[in-house]
Write a protein that holds these residues in place. Structure first.
Motif, short mmCIF file in Angstrom:
data_model
loop_
_atom_site.label_atom_id
_atom_site.label_comp_id
_atom_site.label_asym_id
_atom_site.label_seq_id
_atom_site.Cartn_x
_atom_site.Cartn_y
_atom_site.Cartn_z
N VAL A 129 21.08 42.65 -30.72
CA VAL A 129 20.34 42.92 -29.49
C VAL A 129 21.11 43.96 -28.72
CG1 VAL A 129 19.61 41.96 -27.28
CG2 VAL A 129 19.32 40.62 -29.37
N GLY A 130 20.40 44.95 -28.20
CA GLY A 130 21.07 45.99 -27.43
C GLY A 130 20.10 47.05 -26.99
N GLY A 131 20.58 48.28 -26.89
CA GLY A 131 19.75 49.40 -26.47
C GLY A 131 18.80 49.84 -27.56
N PHE A 132 17.88 50.72 -27.20
CA PHE A 132 16.86 51.15 -28.16
C PHE A 132 17.45 51.99 -29.29
CE2 PHE A 132 13.66 54.18 -29.66
CZ PHE A 132 12.74 53.29 -30.17
N VAL A 133 18.22 53.01 -28.95
CA VAL A 133 18.75 53.91 -29.98
C VAL A 133 19.88 53.25 -30.75
CG1 VAL A 133 19.90 56.13 -30.37
CG2 VAL A 133 18.06 55.97 -28.69
N ASN A 134 20.76 52.57 -30.02
CA ASN A 134 21.92 51.94 -30.63
C ASN A 134 22.12 50.57 -29.99
OD1 ASN A 134 24.48 51.14 -31.45
ND2 ASN A 134 25.35 53.19 -31.29
N ALA A 135 22.30 49.56 -30.82
CA ALA A 135 22.47 48.21 -30.29
C ALA A 135 23.76 48.06 -29.49
CB ALA A 135 22.43 47.19 -31.43
N LYS A 136 24.70 48.96 -29.67
CA LYS A 136 25.99 48.86 -28.98
C LYS A 136 25.95 49.44 -27.57
CE LYS A 136 28.06 47.48 -32.82
NZ LYS A 136 27.52 46.22 -33.25
N THR A 137 24.93 50.22 -27.24
CA THR A 137 24.85 50.86 -25.93
C THR A 137 23.58 50.45 -25.20
OG1 THR A 137 23.76 52.80 -26.83
CG2 THR A 137 26.15 52.88 -26.66
N ASP A 138 23.66 50.35 -23.87
CA ASP A 138 22.51 50.00 -23.05
C ASP A 138 21.85 51.29 -22.58
OD1 ASP A 138 20.64 48.82 -21.45
OD2 ASP A 138 22.05 48.19 -19.90
N ASP A 139 20.63 51.54 -23.07
CA ASP A 139 19.92 52.75 -22.66
C ASP A 139 18.66 52.43 -21.86
OD1 ASP A 139 18.28 51.74 -24.64
OD2 ASP A 139 18.69 53.35 -26.08
N GLY A 140 18.56 51.18 -21.37
CA GLY A 140 17.45 50.81 -20.51
C GLY A 140 16.28 50.17 -21.23
N VAL A 141 16.23 50.21 -22.54
CA VAL A 141 15.15 49.58 -23.29
C VAL A 141 15.78 48.50 -24.16
CG1 VAL A 141 13.27 49.89 -24.94
CG2 VAL A 141 13.81 51.72 -23.31
N LYS A 142 15.74 47.26 -23.68
CA LYS A 142 16.34 46.13 -24.42
C LYS A 142 15.57 45.96 -25.73
CE LYS A 142 19.25 42.78 -23.40
NZ LYS A 142 20.21 42.78 -22.43
N THR A 143 16.31 45.98 -26.83
CA THR A 143 15.69 46.02 -28.16
C THR A 143 16.32 44.99 -29.08
OG1 THR A 143 15.26 48.37 -27.86
CG2 THR A 143 15.13 47.54 -30.10
N LEU A 144 15.48 44.37 -29.88
CA LEU A 144 15.93 43.51 -30.96
C LEU A 144 15.96 44.36 -32.22
CD1 LEU A 144 16.56 40.62 -32.08
CD2 LEU A 144 14.10 40.42 -32.51
N HIS A 145 17.15 44.46 -32.84
CA HIS A 145 17.31 45.24 -34.06
C HIS A 145 17.41 44.27 -35.24
CE1 HIS A 145 18.21 49.15 -32.10
NE2 HIS A 145 18.66 48.37 -31.14
N LEU A 146 16.58 44.48 -36.24
CA LEU A 146 16.60 43.68 -37.46
C LEU A 146 16.88 44.62 -38.62
CD1 LEU A 146 13.39 41.64 -36.63
CD2 LEU A 146 15.75 40.92 -36.28
N TYR A 147 18.04 44.47 -39.22
CA TYR A 147 18.47 45.40 -40.27
C TYR A 147 18.15 44.82 -41.64
CZ TYR A 147 21.16 47.17 -36.32
OH TYR A 147 21.53 47.65 -35.09
N ARG A 148 17.80 45.71 -42.56
CA ARG A 148 17.55 45.32 -43.95
C ARG A 148 17.69 46.53 -44.85
NH1 ARG A 148 11.34 44.03 -42.95
NH2 ARG A 148 12.40 42.85 -41.40
N ASN A 149 17.91 46.27 -46.09
CA ASN A 149 17.97 47.34 -47.09
C ASN A 149 16.67 47.35 -47.87
OD1 ASN A 149 20.52 48.49 -46.67
ND2 ASN A 149 21.50 46.77 -47.72
N ILE A 150 16.10 48.53 -47.99
CA ILE A 150 14.88 48.72 -48.78
C ILE A 150 15.18 49.81 -49.79
CG2 ILE A 150 12.43 49.35 -48.74
CD1 ILE A 150 12.36 48.36 -45.81
#
Length: 182
Positions: free
Chosen positions: A72-93
């Motif tokens: 959970v974090g910012g939109f572009v990068n989960a490590k930074t807060d850029d104003g858009v709280k985002t849930l990041h779900l990572y997977r390999n395809i």
């Protein structure tokens, strides 16, 4: 003879009154049943609309529950807060790392699947649900989701990403409903 004709008129009137009472009773029962059905459908729709956002997010977390796959974090990068709280779900395809992002932007819950590290804008996602708010927080492998539907009703859900807690695939979900318009 006259007396017999009058008796038939009374019997006919009595049958007609009984039929009218029966018809009114049937119509009243049908009207009450229709009102009850309408209330049940309305209640079920309200419950569905209140919980759809949190249920959707919980299902996405459960399907992506693997070691280091939920942030959970910012939109572009989960490590930074850029104003858009985002849930990041990572997977390999096909050996390529992807980032599925779920976030609230401009009155909608959005979702987008991108190559991990892609620098895109929030409006490039796909709006999947209308809402007033969606917020994520994560602590010790537990993701808390707070959503507010279009009518302002708030719903909370907590999903334990078990892969983060003990390396086991799967998740545990508990739901709490604020129950009121907030």
């Amino acid at each position: 003879m006259r007396r017999g004709g009058r008796q038939h008129n009374i019997e006919g009137a009595f049958v007609l009154v009984l039929f009218a009472i029966f018809a009114v009773t049937v119509i009243a029962v049908l009207a009450l049943g229709a009102n009850s059905y309408r209330r049940l459908v309305s209640r079920d729709n309200d419950a569905y609309n209140r919980r759809i956002i949190t249920s959707y997010v919980a299902a996405k977390i459960r399907s992506s529950d693997a070691v280091e796959s939920v942030e959970v974090g910012g939109f572009v990068n989960a490590k930074t807060d850029d104003g858009v709280k985002t849930l990041h779900l990572y997977r390999n395809i096909d050996g390529e790392p992807y980032d599925e992002r779920i976030y609230f932007y401009d009155g909608h819950v959005y979702e987008i699947l991108t190559v991990k590290g892609s620098n895109i804008e929030p409006q490039e996602g796909y709006p999947i649900l209308d809402a007033q708010a969606l917020d994520f927080s994560m602590e010790d492998g537990v993701v808390k989701v707070t959503a507010k539907d279009t009518e302002g009703r708030e719903n909370h859900i907590t999903v334990s990403a078990r892969s983060l807690l003990n390396g086991v695939k799967g998740s545990d979900m508990s739901e709490e409903d604020s129950g009121g318009v907030g």
